[in-house]
Design a protein around this motif. Structure first.
Motif, PDB file in Angstrom:
ATOM      1  N   MET A   1       0.849  -1.177   0.000  1.00 44.49           N
ATOM      2  CA  MET A   1       0.000   0.000   0.000  1.00 44.49           C
ATOM      3  C   MET A   1       0.898   1.244   0.000  1.00 44.49           C
ATOM      4  N   PRO A   2       0.688   2.156  -0.949  1.00 45.02           N
ATOM      5  CA  PRO A   2       1.486   3.384  -0.962  1.00 45.02           C
ATOM      6  C   PRO A   2       1.239   4.221   0.291  1.00 45.02           C
ATOM      7  N   GLN A   3       2.252   4.951   0.708  1.00 48.12           N
ATOM      8  CA  GLN A   3       2.123   5.825   1.873  1.00 48.12           C
ATOM      9  C   GLN A   3       2.310   7.267   1.426  1.00 48.12           C
ATOM     10  N   PHE A   4       1.560   8.173   2.055  1.00 49.18           N
ATOM     11  CA  PHE A   4       1.556   9.577   1.677  1.00 49.18           C
ATOM     12  C   PHE A   4       1.697  10.449   2.911  1.00 49.18           C
ATOM     13  N   GLN A   5       2.175  11.654   2.702  1.00 50.55           N
ATOM     14  CA  GLN A   5       2.333  12.606   3.795  1.00 50.55           C
ATOM     15  C   GLN A   5       1.038  13.345   4.101  1.00 50.55           C
ATOM     16  N   THR A   6       0.184  13.507   3.091  1.00 46.20           N
ATOM     17  CA  THR A   6      -1.062  14.249   3.283  1.00 46.20           C
ATOM     18  C   THR A   6      -2.226  13.524   2.626  1.00 46.20           C
TER      19      THR A   6
ATOM     20  N   GLU B   1      -4.317  14.988   0.715  1.00 46.71           N
ATOM     21  CA  GLU B   1      -4.362  15.510  -0.647  1.00 46.71           C
ATOM     22  C   GLU B   1      -3.483  14.684  -1.585  1.00 46.71           C
ATOM     23  N   GLN B   2      -2.285  14.295  -1.127  1.00 48.18           N
ATOM     24  CA  GLN B   2      -1.404  13.454  -1.939  1.00 48.18           C
ATOM     25  C   GLN B   2      -2.050  12.100  -2.211  1.00 48.18           C
ATOM     26  N   ALA B   3      -2.680  11.537  -1.200  1.00 51.05           N
ATOM     27  CA  ALA B   3      -3.356  10.253  -1.363  1.00 51.05           C
ATOM     28  C   ALA B   3      -4.510  10.376  -2.353  1.00 51.05           C
ATOM     29  N   PHE B   4      -5.244  11.483  -2.288  1.00 52.88           N
ATOM     30  CA  PHE B   4      -6.377  11.687  -3.192  1.00 52.88           C
ATOM     31  C   PHE B   4      -5.891  11.871  -4.635  1.00 52.88           C
ATOM     32  N   GLU B   5      -4.792  12.582  -4.812  1.00 55.66           N
ATOM     33  CA  GLU B   5      -4.233  12.740  -6.156  1.00 55.66           C
ATOM     34  C   GLU B   5      -3.823  11.388  -6.719  1.00 55.66           C
ATOM     35  N   TRP B   6      -3.209  10.538  -5.884  1.00 52.87           N
ATOM     36  CA  TRP B   6      -2.836   9.198  -6.319  1.00 52.87           C
ATOM     37  C   TRP B   6      -4.089   8.397  -6.693  1.00 52.87           C
ATOM     38  N   PHE B   7      -5.130   8.520  -5.881  1.00 57.81           N
ATOM     39  CA  PHE B   7      -6.396   7.844  -6.162  1.00 57.81           C
ATOM     40  C   PHE B   7      -6.936   8.271  -7.525  1.00 57.81           C
ATOM     41  N   LEU B   8      -6.929   9.573  -7.804  1.00 59.71           N
ATOM     42  CA  LEU B   8      -7.458  10.072  -9.072  1.00 59.71           C
ATOM     43  C   LEU B   8      -6.631   9.594 -10.265  1.00 59.71           C
TER      44      LEU B   8
ATOM     45  N   MET C   1     -11.514  11.537   2.081  1.00 54.62           N
ATOM     46  CA  MET C   1     -11.378  10.280   2.831  1.00 54.62           C
ATOM     47  C   MET C   1     -12.573   9.370   2.596  1.00 54.62           C
ATOM     48  N   ARG C   2     -13.759   9.936   2.568  1.00 51.38           N
ATOM     49  CA  ARG C   2     -14.974   9.143   2.345  1.00 51.38           C
ATOM     50  C   ARG C   2     -14.929   8.488   0.961  1.00 51.38           C
ATOM     51  N   ILE C   3     -14.505   9.235  -0.051  1.00 47.78           N
ATOM     52  CA  ILE C   3     -14.416   8.694  -1.410  1.00 47.78           C
ATOM     53  C   ILE C   3     -13.388   7.569  -1.474  1.00 47.78           C
ATOM     54  N   MET C   4     -12.196   7.810  -0.933  1.00 49.00           N
ATOM     55  CA  MET C   4     -11.148   6.781  -0.996  1.00 49.00           C
ATOM     56  C   MET C   4     -11.534   5.543  -0.207  1.00 49.00           C
TER      57      MET C   4
END
Length: 69
Positions: free
Chosen positions: A1-6, A8-15, A50-53
């Motif tokens: 599982m990728p790890q992110f600092q924020t 927003e970074q996780a959401f960008e990766w999701f998109l 967070m809800r979307i991811m």
């Protein structure tokens, strides 16, 4: 599982990585959130991200605390 600092970074990766693999119906539900986030038309809250991811995958938050030396 990728790890992110924020979130927003996780959401960008999701998109970039998960969104393209979703069905047309699933993408339709997320269209406004994606457009709002990518264009800056409207702010997408961290709670909404967070809800979307969490709906389309496993999303967890980790907080790490370390005493100063």
């Amino acid at each position: 599982m990728p790890q992110f600092q924020t979130i927003e970074q996780a959401f960008e990766w999701f998109l970039e990585n998960t969104y393209p693999q979703l069905t047309t119906e699933q993408k339709q539900k997320l269209r406004d959130a994606k457009h709002d986030y990518t264009t800056g038309r409207s702010k997408v809250s961290q709670k909404r991200m967070m809800r979307i991811m969490d709906e389309y995958g496993e999303f967890e938050i980790q907080y790490i605390y370390e005493n100063k030396k």
